[in-house]
Design a protein around this motif. Sequence first.
Motif, mmCIF file in Angstrom:
data_model
loop_
_atom_site.group_PDB
_atom_site.id
_atom_site.type_symbol
_atom_site.label_atom_id
_atom_site.label_comp_id
_atom_site.label_asym_id
_atom_site.label_seq_id
_atom_site.Cartn_x
_atom_site.Cartn_y
_atom_site.Cartn_z
ATOM 1 N N LYS A 142 -25.273 37.610 73.406
ATOM 2 C CA LYS A 142 -24.259 36.920 74.211
ATOM 3 C C LYS A 142 -24.163 37.541 75.600
ATOM 4 N N THR A 143 -24.140 38.863 75.641
ATOM 5 C CA THR A 143 -24.064 39.574 76.920
ATOM 6 C C THR A 143 -24.945 40.828 76.869
ATOM 7 N N VAL A 144 -25.275 41.346 78.041
ATOM 8 C CA VAL A 144 -25.964 42.630 78.187
ATOM 9 C C VAL A 144 -25.191 43.428 79.240
ATOM 10 N N PHE A 145 -24.772 44.645 78.893
ATOM 11 C CA PHE A 145 -23.893 45.438 79.756
ATOM 12 C C PHE A 145 -22.621 44.661 80.093
ATOM 13 N N GLY A 146 -22.190 43.824 79.158
ATOM 14 C CA GLY A 146 -20.986 43.040 79.374
ATOM 15 C C GLY A 146 -21.171 41.860 80.298
ATOM 16 N N GLU A 147 -22.395 41.547 80.667
ATOM 17 C CA GLU A 147 -22.671 40.491 81.638
ATOM 18 C C GLU A 147 -23.364 39.313 80.981
ATOM 19 N N ARG A 148 -22.788 38.129 81.147
ATOM 20 C CA ARG A 148 -23.357 36.920 80.546
ATOM 21 C C ARG A 148 -24.668 36.510 81.219
ATOM 22 N N ALA A 149 -24.789 36.708 82.515
ATOM 23 C CA ALA A 149 -25.985 36.271 83.248
ATOM 24 C C ALA A 149 -27.041 37.374 83.249
ATOM 25 N N TYR A 150 -27.380 37.866 82.064
ATOM 26 C CA TYR A 150 -28.367 38.942 81.999
ATOM 27 C C TYR A 150 -29.764 38.404 82.292
ATOM 28 N N GLN A 151 -30.686 39.326 82.536
ATOM 29 C CA GLN A 151 -32.035 38.950 82.945
ATOM 30 C C GLN A 151 -32.958 38.739 81.752
#
Length: 288
Positions: free
Chosen positions: A254-263
């Motif tokens: 869902k997220t990476v490092f708390g970020e939805r727009a992960y790479q």
Amino acid sequence: MSRYIENALDKRYEVWKNKDYSEEPESMMDLAIADFMRDRPTSRNLDPEFKKWATIQIRTFFFAGHDSTAATIVYCLYLLSKGPGILAQVRAEHDQTFGADITTTAQQLKDRPELINQLPLTTAVIKEVLRLYPPASALRGGMPGVYLEDKNGHKFPTEGLLVWIVHGSIQRNPNYWPEPHSFIPDRWLVAQGHHLYPPKYAFRPFEAGPRDCVGQSLAMVDIKVALALTIREFDFHDQYAEWDRQHPNRSGPKTVFGERAYQVPQGAAHAVHGMPCRVVQRPQTGHL
């Protein structure tokens, strides 16, 4: 693309046959032809094997430059849209540099291209975006007697190995970067000695040393120009919430490092699911 480049090489070679091959090359294509002519100054045509090699190199150069630059522009717009205070400051900087009438910006850049270098906050924003979302990584071949050493003094041999330099991990490492996951353009504006000041060699989106990116200056100019021509005219809003509603059974984190727009890797590293967004033209009243 290969046919297009091969035809362009042939046309450019016809011009170069009548020139001094020691003249300063004007483009990447000129560099390739100049190298060819040093060994074959009397050749009537480009050698097929050389042309095949040159086409691959030029094609890769075009792709790498455009794709990574495009990904960075997207993340600039995304992070600015999430930080309205910083966005307002960037727009004010553009007003101060180009004037409030946004319809004149393109012509001003044509007439006075040096204006693009008078945007310190915009440059800081781009660097911070590249720190958080580097569009590429790097690979280096190991060598005998060359070791990697960790902070505890342990040495790791590189001979016979490829060393993968993961920029995203280095540039979010809390040992080097205070608040590593936060978007803080001021890192690039503070004086040396400030706790936010970037540590030496820890910022590597274009890599570092003798094999750093030959196109980094062009990439920075491209991104600044794109922002100068769009950031005051449009508002950008990501639509991940809507995308998730339409795809309730999607797989992946869902997220990476708390970020939805992960790479995710798609040539260069791009925002997952293509950065769904809504673009709205801002009302123009002659003064922003």
